[in-house]
Each structure stands twice: as structure tokens, then as C-alpha cells.
Design a protein around this motif. Structure first.
Motif, PDB file in Angstrom:
ATOM      1  N   ASP A  14       0.800  -1.236   0.000  1.00  0.00           N
ATOM      2  CA  ASP A  14       0.000   0.000   0.000  1.00  0.00           C
ATOM      3  C   ASP A  14       0.830   1.284   0.000  1.00  0.00           C
ATOM      4  O   ASP A  14       0.296   2.383  -0.099  1.00  0.00           O
ATOM      5  CB  ASP A  14      -0.990   0.016   1.164  1.00  0.00           C
ATOM      6  CG  ASP A  14      -0.333   0.146   2.539  1.00  0.00           C
ATOM      7  OD1 ASP A  14       0.916   0.289   2.610  1.00  0.00           O
ATOM      8  OD2 ASP A  14      -1.071   0.118   3.551  1.00  0.00           O
ATOM      9  N   VAL A  31     -10.231   5.936  -8.783  1.00  0.00           N
ATOM     10  CA  VAL A  31      -9.929   5.772  -7.355  1.00  0.00           C
ATOM     11  C   VAL A  31      -9.985   4.289  -6.991  1.00  0.00           C
ATOM     12  O   VAL A  31     -10.739   3.512  -7.591  1.00  0.00           O
ATOM     13  CB  VAL A  31     -10.957   6.561  -6.507  1.00  0.00           C
ATOM     14  CG1 VAL A  31     -10.802   6.267  -5.023  1.00  0.00           C
ATOM     15  CG2 VAL A  31     -10.808   8.053  -6.763  1.00  0.00           C
ATOM     16  N   PRO A  58       2.074   1.034  -5.396  1.00  0.00           N
ATOM     17  CA  PRO A  58       1.747   2.379  -5.875  1.00  0.00           C
ATOM     18  C   PRO A  58       2.715   2.790  -6.980  1.00  0.00           C
ATOM     19  O   PRO A  58       3.875   2.353  -7.006  1.00  0.00           O
ATOM     20  CB  PRO A  58       1.957   3.261  -4.630  1.00  0.00           C
ATOM     21  CG  PRO A  58       1.907   2.323  -3.472  1.00  0.00           C
ATOM     22  CD  PRO A  58       2.449   1.024  -3.977  1.00  0.00           C
ATOM     23  N   ASN A 502       0.514  14.768  -3.478  1.00  0.00           N
ATOM     24  CA  ASN A 502      -0.637  13.904  -3.227  1.00  0.00           C
ATOM     25  C   ASN A 502      -0.518  12.648  -4.076  1.00  0.00           C
ATOM     26  O   ASN A 502      -1.166  12.504  -5.116  1.00  0.00           O
ATOM     27  CB  ASN A 502      -1.939  14.662  -3.547  1.00  0.00           C
ATOM     28  CG  ASN A 502      -3.168  13.829  -3.233  1.00  0.00           C
ATOM     29  OD1 ASN A 502      -3.124  12.945  -2.385  1.00  0.00           O
ATOM     30  ND2 ASN A 502      -4.260  14.101  -3.933  1.00  0.00           N
ATOM     31  N   THR A 505       0.532   6.323  -2.267  1.00  0.00           N
ATOM     32  CA  THR A 505      -0.121   5.226  -1.546  1.00  0.00           C
ATOM     33  C   THR A 505      -1.225   4.628  -2.414  1.00  0.00           C
ATOM     34  O   THR A 505      -1.751   5.278  -3.321  1.00  0.00           O
ATOM     35  CB  THR A 505      -0.712   5.694  -0.208  1.00  0.00           C
ATOM     36  OG1 THR A 505      -1.559   6.840  -0.428  1.00  0.00           O
ATOM     37  CG2 THR A 505       0.394   6.076   0.768  1.00  0.00           C
ATOM     38  N   ARG A 507      -4.278   2.770  -1.231  1.00  0.00           N
ATOM     39  CA  ARG A 507      -5.251   2.264  -0.276  1.00  0.00           C
ATOM     40  C   ARG A 507      -6.665   2.582  -0.770  1.00  0.00           C
ATOM     41  O   ARG A 507      -6.843   3.336  -1.728  1.00  0.00           O
ATOM     42  CB  ARG A 507      -5.037   2.916   1.096  1.00  0.00           C
ATOM     43  CG  ARG A 507      -3.621   2.735   1.646  1.00  0.00           C
ATOM     44  CD  ARG A 507      -3.316   3.745   2.719  1.00  0.00           C
ATOM     45  NE  ARG A 507      -3.408   5.110   2.199  1.00  0.00           N
ATOM     46  CZ  ARG A 507      -3.135   6.204   2.896  1.00  0.00           C
ATOM     47  NH1 ARG A 507      -2.745   6.101   4.152  1.00  0.00           N
ATOM     48  NH2 ARG A 507      -3.259   7.382   2.347  1.00  0.00           N
ATOM     49  N   ASP A 510      -7.693   6.072  -2.281  1.00  0.00           N
ATOM     50  CA  ASP A 510      -6.568   6.754  -2.924  1.00  0.00           C
ATOM     51  C   ASP A 510      -6.769   6.804  -4.439  1.00  0.00           C
ATOM     52  O   ASP A 510      -7.433   5.941  -5.034  1.00  0.00           O
ATOM     53  CB  ASP A 510      -5.249   6.017  -2.643  1.00  0.00           C
ATOM     54  CG  ASP A 510      -4.740   6.235  -1.232  1.00  0.00           C
ATOM     55  OD1 ASP A 510      -5.106   7.256  -0.627  1.00  0.00           O
ATOM     56  OD2 ASP A 510      -3.970   5.386  -0.743  1.00  0.00           O
ATOM     57  N   ARG A 511      -6.143   7.819  -5.051  1.00  0.00           N
ATOM     58  CA  ARG A 511      -6.106   7.857  -6.504  1.00  0.00           C
ATOM     59  C   ARG A 511      -5.369   6.608  -6.996  1.00  0.00           C
ATOM     60  O   ARG A 511      -4.342   6.223  -6.442  1.00  0.00           O
ATOM     61  CB  ARG A 511      -5.391   9.117  -6.981  1.00  0.00           C
ATOM     62  CG  ARG A 511      -5.496   9.337  -8.498  1.00  0.00           C
ATOM     63  CD  ARG A 511      -4.800  10.599  -8.964  1.00  0.00           C
ATOM     64  NE  ARG A 511      -3.381  10.576  -8.655  1.00  0.00           N
ATOM     65  CZ  ARG A 511      -2.820  11.321  -7.719  1.00  0.00           C
ATOM     66  NH1 ARG A 511      -3.544  12.165  -7.007  1.00  0.00           N
ATOM     67  NH2 ARG A 511      -1.530  11.230  -7.481  1.00  0.00           N
ATOM     68  N   ARG A 590      -2.462  17.136  -0.810  1.00  0.00           N
ATOM     69  CA  ARG A 590      -2.244  16.041   0.131  1.00  0.00           C
ATOM     70  C   ARG A 590      -2.882  16.356   1.477  1.00  0.00           C
ATOM     71  O   ARG A 590      -3.562  15.525   2.065  1.00  0.00           O
ATOM     72  CB  ARG A 590      -0.743  15.796   0.290  1.00  0.00           C
ATOM     73  CG  ARG A 590      -0.393  14.592   1.150  1.00  0.00           C
ATOM     74  CD  ARG A 590       1.118  14.425   1.267  1.00  0.00           C
ATOM     75  NE  ARG A 590       1.449  13.269   2.058  1.00  0.00           N
ATOM     76  CZ  ARG A 590       1.607  12.051   1.568  1.00  0.00           C
ATOM     77  NH1 ARG A 590       1.459  11.836   0.282  1.00  0.00           N
ATOM     78  NH2 ARG A 590       1.914  11.036   2.365  1.00  0.00           N
ATOM     79  N   ARG A 593      -6.705  16.274   1.277  1.00  0.00           N
ATOM     80  CA  ARG A 593      -7.233  14.915   1.283  1.00  0.00           C
ATOM     81  C   ARG A 593      -7.191  14.318   2.688  1.00  0.00           C
ATOM     82  O   ARG A 593      -8.139  13.646   3.119  1.00  0.00           O
ATOM     83  CB  ARG A 593      -6.437  14.033   0.327  1.00  0.00           C
ATOM     84  CG  ARG A 593      -6.994  12.622   0.249  1.00  0.00           C
ATOM     85  CD  ARG A 593      -6.203  11.726  -0.689  1.00  0.00           C
ATOM     86  NE  ARG A 593      -6.776  10.407  -0.677  1.00  0.00           N
ATOM     87  CZ  ARG A 593      -6.528   9.487   0.260  1.00  0.00           C
ATOM     88  NH1 ARG A 593      -5.704   9.779   1.252  1.00  0.00           N
ATOM     89  NH2 ARG A 593      -7.094   8.298   0.222  1.00  0.00           N
TER      90      ARG A 593
END
Length: 599
Positions: A14, A31, A58, A502, A505, A507, A510-511, A590, A593
Motif C-alpha cells: 500500500d 480511485v 503504488p 498527493n 499510496t 489504499r 486513494d487515486r 495532500r 485529502r
């Protein structure tokens, strides 16, 4: 519920450093919508990636590129994306194309980064429709971007825009109070528009291109610490980052960055700094022992936030003749590189008085710090009209001819045509034990690929894959220096957090920037040498990496943009031309978010 992309049964990392797990990822609207231990319903899903036996990580973040001109010519930035890079940072080493006019920007950029000036100038002349930082960001974001992009404002760019290139590179000129105030204002505007921070350069090795002020050092090297502090204070107020490089000839230069970064000395508001460069250099074999311990000690004592960028692979360079930046360390080297005409340059290299000067500088430089080891026994010819010399080092040729190694080097160039002799050397990161120590050191972070620059000198586009290979192989050999999850974190979430991007990751929520890696193909192909013709650079053959079987797929913003395979890789139709997958990532996203997730 339908998905746009499903990644099935992959070993999922992740990006936080957490242990990997076998999972199924469902991606919707760009996403990560689902991370599931159970199989996902694939009904209606147009793209399913079978990742059994593969790693799902990622997308890699390359924090040190010089794609500033190339992105205008080929927004797909294929050489990075095909190796799993999904976010790149522009504007490093004091060089950006935001404020300076087209001619000045081309002169600043081309020789330093070894990209033909006419193409840099042409790219800017055709595309530059901005005069402010906000307009620059809008222009970049409007391109059919392949990867995501973020950027820094270059100090040389800024200084040139305020002082003019002539005054900005004149050591008798210091900016007035009004000019300093204007620099501050332009930097503030850039940060407000969404740029991550400022980049600088202290080392005078980098020189200008063009005809007007050719061979002068970059403007940022003429700045006093009074000027730098004024700009760093702007960064401090907005909690933004500085990327720069100390002057290797001045130990005080590095210390000044620690002092300026300090929270203790600057009213508890420190500045994060990313410095060049942490490497096990052959020219300074003991320096590798100082980087980690010294940086950690100074950060602790001064309350500083300084890290050094690190290239986690052997630092192998190639050169056509004398066209290598390390020769700018010598006045005689700069004199040769000042000449663009091959006949004039060959005549200079053959001149005995010039050679005497070069030998004096060459031998004297051995007593001080240097970027290059200056050992011609460790410089091997790989291409030459005289085929009998291929595979020999210049040092060995010097021994055969009874010459000073520098004379043997210059003789071979003159005899065969200076630009017809291609040779290679490794300048650092040559000791596996020290390289592994650097990769695990918390005072350094991954970067310094120089992607998009030095087109004939080096290719480190796949440095992330090469680190993962070393990490896995060391673990198999019972000599681990990093866990795989920590290596992934260093290449993704860690640098994203440091720079404030941003990204990094993978998860739920996340994008969906991701890369699927086949560990079975983390093999010798990642180290092999390749060249590729570049149409937008007039057919120039640049060094690249080719290991397309290693990356099964690269995804940007939830869209699979590249598919790899043993027979070669393919980009999606219209990639980087009519189809936009990446976007400009503005500073502050970042934090926004994080706040939305905690609400």
C-alpha cells in the motif's frame, strides 16, 4: 457493483511500509474503490489484470527529473512511465521554464542538462503562452499528460526574470531591495498557484548555453546567502520545500543549509530540504561514511530537516568525447566545451599550451573534492573508429604509449575525431555493501534519476525496479538490507510525504496510480544497455532502459496506460497525444485529502 479495472490476486503493497498481502483491487472513477481478500465480481469490467504471482505497488514517484522541455514535445514521458513511474517532479537544480523568457530559459537549461538547445528553444517558442506561475500550471495541466506532474520553481529562472540573464550572472551585481522584494513576490505567487517549493544550485560546475553569455555559471550560484534566506523565509511561512545542491568546494555551504533549515534557530518553523547528492563516490571514498551519520547528527542538534537524494544503482556514465559535465570541473574542460565546432575543438585539444594547462588543473584537482574520480584506467572505450582501441581503458593506452593519462585521452580524441570516441566509467555507487547502507539510511531519500537529461550520458529511468531487484536478491541470499515493503515505501509514500505530493499510496480511497511488477523478470534485463532514436529530438539516439517484461501494467488515475510483455511493451491508443491520463498535482492537495478523510 461494476469496476473500470480489477487487479486480481496480486501481492499488494500500500506504500505506507505495511506488510504486503494477497488482495483484489477494484478501481472505479480513477480511485481505489475496493481492496478485498475475496474475489471481485468481474461482470462488465473492461480491464482485468491477472496479478497472481505479481506485485501490485503504488506508482513510483521520480522526484528529480529534467523533463521541463520534453514534456512540451511528448507529454507522455514514455521512458519513465514504461518503468512504473506515475508521478514526476519538474523544475529541479534551479532550472524551470516559468518566468524567464524563451531565449534565456533555453540558455539556462540546454548545456547543463545536455539536451540540444535548438529543440529546447523550439519547444518553448511554440508552446510558451504563459507569463505567470498560475498560467504555467494551467498550460502544463492542459497537455495530454501521461504521468502526473508536479514542480518546483527554479532559482536561476526566478533570478533571471528579475535581473536579466546578463546581470544575474555577473558577480559584481547584487540585487537591490526592490529586486529582492520582486523575487519574493514571484515566489509567493508560484507557491500560491500550487508549486511545491524552490530549487537551487550552489555548485558552479553548470554552465550557460547560447551565444550571449556562454560558459558563465548558472545565476543561482551568484546569489548570496542574504538573497537565499529571503527566499527561504517565503518557503518557511508556507511550509514548502527547498531542493538544492551545496558547493562541493566549500564545506561551509552544506552547513549553511542545515542552519537555514533549523527549527531551533528559526523560531520553530523549519524548512524541509532535499539536497544533492548522497553517493558512494570513487573520488571521495570516505564521504559515504559521513552522509548518514553526519546528516542525522546535524538534524538532531540543529532541529533541521535535511535529506540527501540518492540514486540506488551504480552511477555509470557514458560520454561522446569530452561531452560530459564532469569536465566542467576544470577551466580547461570548460574551454573545450565552450567550442561547439568540432574542428575548433579538436584543434584546441591538440594544442600543447592548452594541454599543459589542462594537466596542471587535472593533477591539482586530485588534492580536493571532486565529482569524478579522474582515473583514466577506469574509463573504457566502447566505440571508436580505431577498432583496436575498443575495450581498452585510456589509462592502459597511456601505459602503452608512455604518456600522461590525460594526454593519451586527448590523443585518442584528436586521432579519431573527438565526438567519434564513446567511452564509459562508473563514478560511484560501485560497492554493493555501501550502496545497500545508503538505500536503508533514513537521512537519505530516493531520487536523482535526472530523467529527461544527459541524453547520451546515462539512463536511470528504471532505478526503482533495480532497487526492488537488489532488495529481493539480498533477502534471498540471507543478507537483507531492506524489507520489500520498506523499499516500496521509500520509492513511493516516503518521498510523496517529504515533498508534499498527493501521491504514493494505494489504499481504499486513494487515486489509483499503480504498477504491477513481475518479480520473475527482475533479472539482468534491468541492467542492460539500450539506445533509442528520439523523433522529437531530430533522431538523436539517447540512452534508455528496456525491460518491458518486468512491468505487467502501469496505471495512472485509474487508467491502464502501459502493458508490458516479453515481446515488448505497448501504450494505450492515443497515449500522450490525444488521451490525457495524468494531471498537475498542486501543493496542498495532500493536506486537503488528509483532512477530508479525518472529517
Amino acid at each position: 457493483m461494476s469496476y473500470d479495472v480489477i487487479i486480481r490476486d496480486g501481492l499488494w503493497f500500500d506504500g505506507t511500509g505495511a506488510a504486503p498481502q494477497i488482495r483484489n483491487l477494484g478501481i472505479r472513477d480513477g480511485v481505489v474503490a475496493t481492496v478485498s481478500i475475496k474475489p471481485l465480481d468481474e461482470t462488465g469490467c473492461p480491464e482485468v489484470i491477472d496479478a497472481a504471482g505479481k506485485w501490485v505497488v503504488p506508482g513510483f514517484i521520480d522526484v528529480h527529473t529534467h523533463y521541463d522541455a520534453e514534456i512540451l514535445l511528448d507529454p507522455g514521458l514514455r521512458e519513465s512511465v514504461r518503468h512504473g513511474v506515475t508521478t514526476v517532479l519538474l523544475g529541479n537544480c534551479s532550472l524551470s521554464t516559468v518566468y524567464a523568457d524563451t531565449e534565456d530559459a533555453a540558455d539556462l537549461f540546454s548545456r547543463v542538462e545536455a539536451v540540444p538547445r535548438k529543440f529546447v528553444f523550439g519547444a518553448l517558442e511554440n508552446a510558451k503562452n504563459w507569463s505567470t506561475a498560475a498560467e504555467y500550471i494551467e498550460a502544463i495541466d492542459a497537455l495530454p499528460l501521461g504521468p502526473n506532474v508536479s514542480s518546483l520553481l527554479g532559482h536561476s529562472d526566478l533570478r533571471t526574470a528579475v535581473l536579466g540573464l546578463e546581470r544575474a550572472t555577473d558577480d559584481t551585481v547584487q540585487p537591490s531591495e526592490a529586486e529582492l522584494a520582486k523575487m519574493e513576490k514571484l515566489l509567493e505567487e508560484a507557491l500560491d498557484a500550487g508549486m511545491l517549493g524552490l530549487s537551487g544550485m550552489d555548485a558552479a560546475i553548470d554552465k550557460l548555453d547560447g551565444d550571449r553569455f556562454r560558459s558563465r555559471a548558472l545565476p543561482s550560484t551568484f546569489a548570496t546567502w542574504r538573497e537565499r534566506r529571503r527566499l527561504i523565509n517565503v518557503l518557511r511561512k508556507r511550509r514548502r520545500i527547498l531542493q538544492s545542491a551545496p558547493d562541493v568546494d566549500s564545506p561551509v555551504s552544506a552547513l549553511m543549509f542545515f542552519l537555514t533549515s533549523s527549527r531551533i534557530l528559526n523560531r520553530r518553523k523549519g524548512v524541509r530540504m532535499s539536497m544533492l547528492v548522497s553517493a558512494d563516490a570513487k573520488s571521495m571514498p570516505l564521504a559515504v561514511h559521513v552522509f548518514g551519520r553526519g546528516t542525522r547528527l546535524l538534524n538532531k542538534l540543529l532541529g533541521s530537516s535535511v535529506r540527501f537524494q540518492h540514486l540506488p544503482v551504480p552511477f555509470e556514465l557514458y560520454s561522446d568525447g569530452i561531452d560530459l559535465p564532469v569536465f566542467e570541473e576544470f577551466g580547461a574542460g570548460t574551454a573545450a566545451l565552450h567550442l561547439r565546432d568540432e574542428i575548433e575543438r579538436n584543434e584546441l585539444l591538440a594544442d600543447e599550451s592548452y594541454r599543459r594547462r589542462f594537466r596542471r588543473e587535472f593533477d591539482r584537482k586530485k588534492l580536493g573534492p571532486s565529482l569524478w574520480h579522474r582515473d583514466f584506467h577506469d574509463a573504457v572505450i566502447v566505440e571508436c573508429p580505431d577498432k583496436s582501441l575498443i575495450g581498452k581503458s585510456f589509462g592502459a593506452i597511456a601505459d602503452e604509449r608512455g604518456l600522461h593519462p590525460l594526454d593519451a585521452f586527448l590523443d585518442v580524441l584528436v586521432e579519431n575525431g573527438e565526438r567519434n570516441v564513446r567511452w564509459t566509467t562508473v563514478v560511484g555507487n560501485h560497492r554493493p555493501k555501501q550502496l545497500n547502507k545508503l538505500a536503508a539510511d533514513p537521512s537519505i531519500h530516493m531520487g536523482f534519476s535526472d530523467a529527461g537529461a544527459h541524453l547520451r550520458n546515462m539512463a536511470f529511468y528504471n532505478y526503482a525496479l533495480r532497487l526492488l531487484r537488489r532488495t529481493r536478491d539480498a533477502d534471498r541470499a540471507g543478507k537483507p538490507f531492506l524489507t520489500l515493503e520498506r523499499a516500496v515505501h521509500r520509492l513511493t509514500g516516503e518521498v510523496a510525504e517529504w515533498f508534499g505530493v498527493n501521491a504514493g499510496t494505494l489504499r481504499r480511497g486513494d487515486r489509483a496510480d499503480f504498477v504491477v511488477v513481475d518479480p520473475a523478470h527482475l533479472d539482468d534485463s534491468v541492467d542492460s544497455y539500450h539506445e533509442e532514436e528520439v523523433p522529437f529530438y531530430g533522431g538523436l539516439r539517447r540512452m534508455v532502459n528496456r525491460n518491458d517484461a518486468t512491468v505487467v501494467a502501469t496505471g495512472v488515475n485509474g487508467v491502464v496506460v502501459f502493458r508490458g510483455g516479453p515481446s515488448g511493451g505497448e501504450f494505450r491508443e492515443g497515449y500522450g497525444q490525444t488521451v490525457k491520463s495524468g494531471r498537475y498535482l498542486r501543493a496542498g492537495e495532500r493536506e486537503q485529502r488528509a483532512l477530508s478523510l479525518s472529517a
